[in-house]
Design an enzyme around this catalytic site. Sequence first.
Site, PDB file in Angstrom:
ATOM      1  N   ARG A 199      -3.587   0.070  16.473  1.00  0.00           N
ATOM      2  CA  ARG A 199      -3.031   0.839  15.372  1.00  0.00           C
ATOM      3  C   ARG A 199      -4.012   0.843  14.204  1.00  0.00           C
ATOM      4  O   ARG A 199      -4.906   0.001  14.123  1.00  0.00           O
ATOM      5  CB  ARG A 199      -1.697   0.238  14.913  1.00  0.00           C
ATOM      6  CG  ARG A 199      -0.639   0.162  16.002  1.00  0.00           C
ATOM      7  CD  ARG A 199       0.615  -0.522  15.485  1.00  0.00           C
ATOM      8  NE  ARG A 199       1.675  -0.592  16.499  1.00  0.00           N
ATOM      9  CZ  ARG A 199       1.834  -1.581  17.350  1.00  0.00           C
ATOM     10  NH1 ARG A 199       0.993  -2.618  17.321  1.00  0.00           N
ATOM     11  NH2 ARG A 199       2.813  -1.574  18.228  1.00  0.00           N
ATOM     12  N   LYS A 224       1.998  -5.321  14.150  1.00  0.00           N
ATOM     13  CA  LYS A 224       3.196  -4.675  13.631  1.00  0.00           C
ATOM     14  C   LYS A 224       4.468  -5.420  14.011  1.00  0.00           C
ATOM     15  O   LYS A 224       5.389  -5.561  13.196  1.00  0.00           O
ATOM     16  CB  LYS A 224       3.263  -3.228  14.137  1.00  0.00           C
ATOM     17  CG  LYS A 224       4.481  -2.450  13.672  1.00  0.00           C
ATOM     18  CD  LYS A 224       4.472  -1.054  14.242  1.00  0.00           C
ATOM     19  CE  LYS A 224       5.712  -0.278  13.804  1.00  0.00           C
ATOM     20  NZ  LYS A 224       5.724   1.094  14.370  1.00  0.00           N
ATOM     21  N   HIS A 281      -2.781   8.676  14.294  1.00  0.00           N
ATOM     22  CA  HIS A 281      -2.007   7.919  15.275  1.00  0.00           C
ATOM     23  C   HIS A 281      -2.095   8.548  16.659  1.00  0.00           C
ATOM     24  O   HIS A 281      -1.842   7.871  17.671  1.00  0.00           O
ATOM     25  CB  HIS A 281      -0.547   7.802  14.843  1.00  0.00           C
ATOM     26  CG  HIS A 281       0.241   6.822  15.659  1.00  0.00           C
ATOM     27  ND1 HIS A 281       0.074   5.461  15.549  1.00  0.00           N
ATOM     28  CD2 HIS A 281       1.193   7.006  16.622  1.00  0.00           C
ATOM     29  CE1 HIS A 281       0.888   4.838  16.391  1.00  0.00           C
ATOM     30  NE2 HIS A 281       1.576   5.756  17.056  1.00  0.00           N
ATOM     31  N   ARG A 284      -4.235   6.657  19.134  1.00  0.00           N
ATOM     32  CA  ARG A 284      -3.598   5.575  19.899  1.00  0.00           C
ATOM     33  C   ARG A 284      -2.899   6.146  21.120  1.00  0.00           C
ATOM     34  O   ARG A 284      -2.963   5.578  22.218  1.00  0.00           O
ATOM     35  CB  ARG A 284      -2.624   4.820  19.001  1.00  0.00           C
ATOM     36  CG  ARG A 284      -1.784   3.739  19.706  1.00  0.00           C
ATOM     37  CD  ARG A 284      -1.057   2.907  18.671  1.00  0.00           C
ATOM     38  NE  ARG A 284       0.057   2.157  19.219  1.00  0.00           N
ATOM     39  CZ  ARG A 284      -0.032   0.944  19.764  1.00  0.00           C
ATOM     40  NH1 ARG A 284      -1.213   0.359  19.868  1.00  0.00           N
ATOM     41  NH2 ARG A 284       1.040   0.319  20.205  1.00  0.00           N
ATOM     42  N   HIS A 307       3.028  -3.390  23.036  1.00  0.00           N
ATOM     43  CA  HIS A 307       4.426  -2.972  23.132  1.00  0.00           C
ATOM     44  C   HIS A 307       5.266  -4.087  23.751  1.00  0.00           C
ATOM     45  O   HIS A 307       4.911  -4.632  24.795  1.00  0.00           O
ATOM     46  CB  HIS A 307       4.552  -1.715  23.980  1.00  0.00           C
ATOM     47  CG  HIS A 307       4.120  -0.473  23.271  1.00  0.00           C
ATOM     48  ND1 HIS A 307       2.820  -0.017  23.286  1.00  0.00           N
ATOM     49  CD2 HIS A 307       4.818   0.412  22.521  1.00  0.00           C
ATOM     50  CE1 HIS A 307       2.734   1.094  22.586  1.00  0.00           C
ATOM     51  NE2 HIS A 307       3.930   1.384  22.106  1.00  0.00           N
ATOM     52  N   TYR A 316       3.944   7.633  26.153  1.00  0.00           N
ATOM     53  CA  TYR A 316       2.491   7.695  26.118  1.00  0.00           C
ATOM     54  C   TYR A 316       1.888   8.086  27.466  1.00  0.00           C
ATOM     55  O   TYR A 316       0.688   8.301  27.564  1.00  0.00           O
ATOM     56  CB  TYR A 316       1.904   6.335  25.718  1.00  0.00           C
ATOM     57  CG  TYR A 316       2.157   5.964  24.274  1.00  0.00           C
ATOM     58  CD1 TYR A 316       1.348   6.448  23.255  1.00  0.00           C
ATOM     59  CD2 TYR A 316       3.208   5.124  23.936  1.00  0.00           C
ATOM     60  CE1 TYR A 316       1.584   6.114  21.936  1.00  0.00           C
ATOM     61  CE2 TYR A 316       3.444   4.777  22.618  1.00  0.00           C
ATOM     62  CZ  TYR A 316       2.633   5.274  21.625  1.00  0.00           C
ATOM     63  OH  TYR A 316       2.868   4.935  20.327  1.00  0.00           O
TER      64      TYR A 316
END
Length: 339
Positions: A199, A224, A281, A284, A307, A316
Amino acid sequence: MATIRKLRGRWQAQVRRRGVPPRAKSFDKRTDADRWARDLEAEADRSGWVADTRAAEKTTLGELLARYANEVTPTKRGAVSEKARINSIVRCPIAHRTLSKLTSSDIATYRDERLKCVASATVVRELSTVSHTIDIATREWGLWLPHNPVKLVRRPPIPRGRTRRLQNGEEQCLLDACDRGRTPLLRPLIILAIETAMRRGELLGLRWQHVDLKLCVAHLASTKNGDSRDVPLSRRAVQTLEQLRAGGVMNERIFLLSGNAVRQAFEHLRVRAGMSNFRFHDLRHEAISRLFEKGLNIAEVASISGHREYKMLQRYTHLRAADLVARLDRDDRTSMNPS
């Protein structure tokens, strides 16, 4: 039992419990007095004592959010964005409503009005902030409400996330546009974003002491979701970092840029590259999709991307059909020639 009586033209409800002072309140309508008494008695039955509603009757939602912003928000990783979110909420009419009169209808009206000017994902985050504020107030700050009205309201559906990927030639177009800009660190930042799936905040927080170019691993001490993780570095990522280390001053942080500086620089970059519909973003998204195209399984990709839930990775996995055809042909050839 509650006592309901008419006193000086208004309906007074009074609830008594042994060992605590009686609670009384007056209303214009008998139905309102009955409802207040029922809610108070229900709480008394659950907890064994009569809750004090006076704080909720005097405190507005805006005042409660202000306390939450001062006491709770600073302890969160996303404190800056949550503070901005709260500032937006307190400017709305609902912030003037006292908590005792705050209803699910008020929340639904707020939701519908906000949906006219902001995205549904923004509204969902705002409702979550209000809901958590009320939960904290009732659990820890001694404020009593019969229920959390936000939890009775339907949340707006969030559309499927962006699926924008780099098309043929667009990556080179971005890098060429970097060379024409005023932010020399933007080019290596973009390359590392594509090669590592980090990120923006993770890249900007990356420190030289956490990068091992011999082992080809970058350690992220803070992410995050609050967990640390190790990210494998591709050959291209290692080369980019080696060039940065050889050509510049060895600061503690690799990228001495703020998030706002990157945002503004990328806005100008998009204009120069003619890619107005592309966001930082999306890099990513591109990186994670490429990991799947390389044949990594979902557990391996999650360990790189950070994740926690595999379900989040489904958005994704936008694999290019041409790459899948090549893999199918390769697998067919392998099965025909096992030797």
